[in-house]
Write a protein that holds these residues in place. Sequence first.
Motif, PDB file in Angstrom:
ATOM      1  N   GLY A  13      74.978 160.434 129.376  1.00 37.22           N
ATOM      2  CA  GLY A  13      73.451 160.399 129.613  1.00 37.22           C
ATOM      3  C   GLY A  13      72.622 161.623 128.791  1.00 37.22           C
ATOM      4  N   LYS A  18      75.849 162.041 125.097  1.00 38.90           N
ATOM      5  CA  LYS A  18      74.704 161.158 124.496  1.00 38.90           C
ATOM      6  C   LYS A  18      74.943 160.921 122.854  1.00 38.90           C
ATOM      7  CE  LYS A  18      69.819 159.922 124.819  1.00 38.90           C
ATOM      8  NZ  LYS A  18      68.399 160.492 125.397  1.00 38.90           N
ATOM      9  N   TYR A  32      80.583 152.074 126.360  1.00 40.31           N
ATOM     10  CA  TYR A  32      80.203 152.137 127.753  1.00 40.31           C
ATOM     11  C   TYR A  32      79.642 153.602 127.857  1.00 40.31           C
ATOM     12  CZ  TYR A  32      81.682 147.677 128.935  1.00 40.31           C
ATOM     13  OH  TYR A  32      81.760 146.107 128.920  1.00 40.31           O
ATOM     14  N   LEU A  33      78.292 153.850 128.135  1.00 38.76           N
ATOM     15  CA  LEU A  33      77.907 155.145 128.455  1.00 38.76           C
ATOM     16  C   LEU A  33      77.884 155.395 129.989  1.00 38.76           C
ATOM     17  CD1 LEU A  33      74.311 156.409 127.074  1.00 38.76           C
ATOM     18  CD2 LEU A  33      75.014 156.863 129.562  1.00 38.76           C
ATOM     19  N   ALA A  35      77.368 157.329 133.278  1.00 38.15           N
ATOM     20  CA  ALA A  35      76.511 158.442 133.653  1.00 38.15           C
ATOM     21  C   ALA A  35      76.477 158.149 135.267  1.00 38.15           C
ATOM     22  CB  ALA A  35      75.049 158.289 133.146  1.00 38.15           C
ATOM     23  N   PRO A  38      72.609 155.911 135.577  1.00 39.65           N
ATOM     24  CA  PRO A  38      72.420 155.253 134.004  1.00 39.65           C
ATOM     25  C   PRO A  38      71.021 154.608 134.050  1.00 39.65           C
ATOM     26  CG  PRO A  38      73.662 153.881 135.424  1.00 39.65           C
ATOM     27  CD  PRO A  38      73.652 155.098 136.253  1.00 39.65           C
ATOM     28  N   ASP A  39      70.217 154.483 135.195  1.00 36.00           N
ATOM     29  CA  ASP A  39      68.945 154.028 135.080  1.00 36.00           C
ATOM     30  C   ASP A  39      67.673 155.155 134.864  1.00 36.00           C
ATOM     31  OD1 ASP A  39      69.988 151.389 135.716  1.00 36.00           O
ATOM     32  OD2 ASP A  39      69.798 151.872 137.882  1.00 36.00           O
ATOM     33  N   VAL A  42      68.238 157.000 130.261  1.00 37.30           N
ATOM     34  CA  VAL A  42      69.571 156.848 129.381  1.00 37.30           C
ATOM     35  C   VAL A  42      68.804 155.803 128.342  1.00 37.30           C
ATOM     36  CG1 VAL A  42      71.596 155.564 129.297  1.00 37.30           C
ATOM     37  CG2 VAL A  42      71.297 157.134 131.241  1.00 37.30           C
ATOM     38  N   THR A  44      69.242 153.215 125.596  1.00 41.02           N
ATOM     39  CA  THR A  44      70.264 152.277 125.222  1.00 41.02           C
ATOM     40  C   THR A  44      69.911 152.019 123.569  1.00 41.02           C
ATOM     41  OG1 THR A  44      68.897 150.477 125.893  1.00 41.02           O
ATOM     42  CG2 THR A  44      70.353 151.348 127.374  1.00 41.02           C
ATOM     43  N   PRO A  50      74.978 151.009 129.261  1.00 37.47           N
ATOM     44  CA  PRO A  50      75.024 152.056 130.271  1.00 37.47           C
ATOM     45  C   PRO A  50      75.903 151.523 131.624  1.00 37.47           C
ATOM     46  CG  PRO A  50      72.951 151.758 129.483  1.00 37.47           C
ATOM     47  CD  PRO A  50      73.638 150.584 129.008  1.00 37.47           C
ATOM     48  N   ARG A  52      77.271 152.862 135.545  1.00 39.30           N
ATOM     49  CA  ARG A  52      77.196 153.771 136.860  1.00 39.30           C
ATOM     50  C   ARG A  52      78.733 154.486 136.754  1.00 39.30           C
ATOM     51  NH1 ARG A  52      73.336 154.644 139.834  1.00 39.30           N
ATOM     52  NH2 ARG A  52      72.465 152.487 139.811  1.00 39.30           N
TER      53      ARG A  52
END
Length: 242
Positions: A13, A18, A32-33, A35, A38-39, A42, A44, A50, A52
């Motif tokens: 993130g 990143k 797949y990021l 974090a 992720p909300d 982040v 996109t 993203p 979790r």
Amino acid sequence: MHPHEVALVTGGGKGIGKEIVRRLAARGLTVYLGARDPDRGVTTGPGVRPIRLDVTDEASVAAAVETIEAETGRLDVLVNNAGITSDWGLRTTDFTAAHLREVYAVNVFGVVTMISACVPLLRRSPNPRVVNLSSGLASLTLLSDPEISLPTEGFLAYSSSKAALNALTLLYAETLRADGIKVNAVSPGMVPTDQNAGAPFPRGHRTVAEGAAVPVLLATIPADGPTGVFRGPDSLEDVIPW
């Protein structure tokens, strides 16, 4: 490298993670990021998903891997980027076991949790790779060389955890060789990030882009690429002694 390969980046993130996510996505991978939140903040983009992920929470890791399996069926690249350090102001003799447990929970145990959970998906890839973000401060060769003045005060938890990570890298590389899974370590060099914001020494002049360069190269090596190596910070030819 197939343009539809799938990668998972932990600690994706912010900072170097990143940038690794951005660069892999730019190469055509589905990334797949991972974090913890992720909300929050982040960014996109095309190919970035993203998800979790808290590497210290086995249930979180299992849920993330289940999602990846359901959506893609395999994993080609795992980048273990998530990492922390402890209080920069501590002298070596002031560290306690509690300080080390906190750092090892992410830098060592978190990596074991990730690799253990991801190996079944990595085995489904024709060219599986694992990249562990380490540090020059993990090199026992450099730490024991009186001619090289590496900073040591305030590094007991971080340096020893990354040395443990290096040992994991070598052991996993040998164990997973038969599966074709390549496991390598990389040092991004000193990049000013949130992790070293309180460091009592120069935080480095390298950019996030420079720090992400060699991790991305190791993440995209071909099937006949190296395994069990420690590289960086400037190129794949930069060999860091264990």
